[in-house]
Design a protein around this motif. Sequence first.
Motif, mmCIF file in Angstrom:
data_model
loop_
_atom_site.group_PDB
_atom_site.id
_atom_site.type_symbol
_atom_site.label_atom_id
_atom_site.label_comp_id
_atom_site.label_asym_id
_atom_site.label_seq_id
_atom_site.Cartn_x
_atom_site.Cartn_y
_atom_site.Cartn_z
ATOM 1 N N THR A 1 5.711 -32.864 -30.892
ATOM 2 C CA THR A 1 7.025 -32.500 -30.385
ATOM 3 C C THR A 1 6.864 -31.915 -28.995
ATOM 4 O O THR A 1 5.811 -31.351 -28.677
ATOM 5 N N ASN B 1 10.514 -26.854 -48.372
ATOM 6 C CA ASN B 1 10.473 -27.166 -46.941
ATOM 7 C C ASN B 1 11.473 -28.251 -46.536
ATOM 8 O O ASN B 1 11.526 -28.618 -45.366
ATOM 9 N N LYS C 1 1.397 -35.329 -35.779
ATOM 10 C CA LYS C 1 2.810 -35.238 -35.401
ATOM 11 C C LYS C 1 2.896 -34.533 -34.050
ATOM 12 O O LYS C 1 2.056 -33.700 -33.722
ATOM 13 N N ARG D 1 8.728 -27.478 -34.955
ATOM 14 C CA ARG D 1 8.139 -27.404 -36.288
ATOM 15 C C ARG D 1 7.383 -28.671 -36.632
ATOM 16 O O ARG D 1 7.639 -29.728 -36.056
ATOM 17 N N GLN E 1 12.940 -38.257 -35.516
ATOM 18 C CA GLN E 1 13.885 -37.227 -35.921
ATOM 19 C C GLN E 1 14.700 -36.664 -34.761
ATOM 20 O O GLN E 1 15.633 -35.923 -34.979
ATOM 21 N N THR F 1 14.771 -29.851 -45.298
ATOM 22 C CA THR F 1 15.904 -29.421 -44.485
ATOM 23 C C THR F 1 16.535 -30.658 -43.852
ATOM 24 O O THR F 1 16.030 -31.763 -44.009
ATOM 25 N N LEU G 1 7.014 -31.679 -38.764
ATOM 26 C CA LEU G 1 7.976 -32.456 -39.540
ATOM 27 C C LEU G 1 7.298 -33.641 -40.215
ATOM 28 O O LEU G 1 6.384 -34.237 -39.660
ATOM 29 N N TYR H 1 10.925 -32.827 -44.224
ATOM 30 C CA TYR H 1 10.116 -31.642 -44.507
ATOM 31 C C TYR H 1 9.814 -30.970 -43.171
ATOM 32 O O TYR H 1 9.448 -31.642 -42.207
ATOM 33 N N ALA H 2 9.948 -29.654 -43.122
ATOM 34 C CA ALA H 2 9.723 -28.919 -41.873
ATOM 35 C C ALA H 2 8.983 -27.616 -42.168
ATOM 36 O O ALA H 2 9.295 -26.920 -43.130
ATOM 37 N N LEU I 1 17.882 -31.763 -40.055
ATOM 38 C CA LEU I 1 18.022 -31.409 -38.643
ATOM 39 C C LEU I 1 19.049 -32.290 -37.943
ATOM 40 O O LEU I 1 19.068 -32.397 -36.728
ATOM 41 N N ASP J 1 7.440 -24.128 -40.001
ATOM 42 C CA ASP J 1 7.326 -23.382 -38.756
ATOM 43 C C ASP J 1 5.865 -23.233 -38.342
ATOM 44 O O ASP J 1 4.967 -23.169 -39.191
#
Length: 155
Positions: free
Chosen positions: A86, A133, A84, A92, A34, A135, A94, A143-144, A137, A146
Amino acid sequence: MTVTLSASECAVAQMLASMRTLVSRAAGITNLKQGKQSQHKTEVEGMAAELAFAKAFNICPDMSIKPVAGGADGILRGKTVDVKVTSYSGGRLLAHPNKKKAPSDVFVLLIGEMPDYRIAGYAHAADLLHDDNLTDLGHGPVYAMDQEKLKQFKK
């Protein structure tokens, strides 16, 4: 909860990521990253995060080298887990919409870059893979969730 991989564990992550990438691309499986980072960085960080999660919970990581499109990265307490990662401290959790077809029971978010990771929390598939959820980006729908909405592991 934080985890630091040793130099040997980092080398294993790099080797497994490279081998999995070759096998997956040869089988026609694309990486659904992503962000703007390279495919290679995505694969290495993903593998390292899987190893960090396994290390944190003292479970055996999946070190198989076969073409896999999606699926679980491990099993914890009888639940399938999709790890996942990041590098963004406020990032978030994802999940690509295709995860809804056969989701893992739980999605876990790790924050950091090899060798250091923080386990930010987790969400059950039913909570993350919900239309509220969805969105975009800048790379298509995803799906994201917080970090503040993630559940925390009990020590």
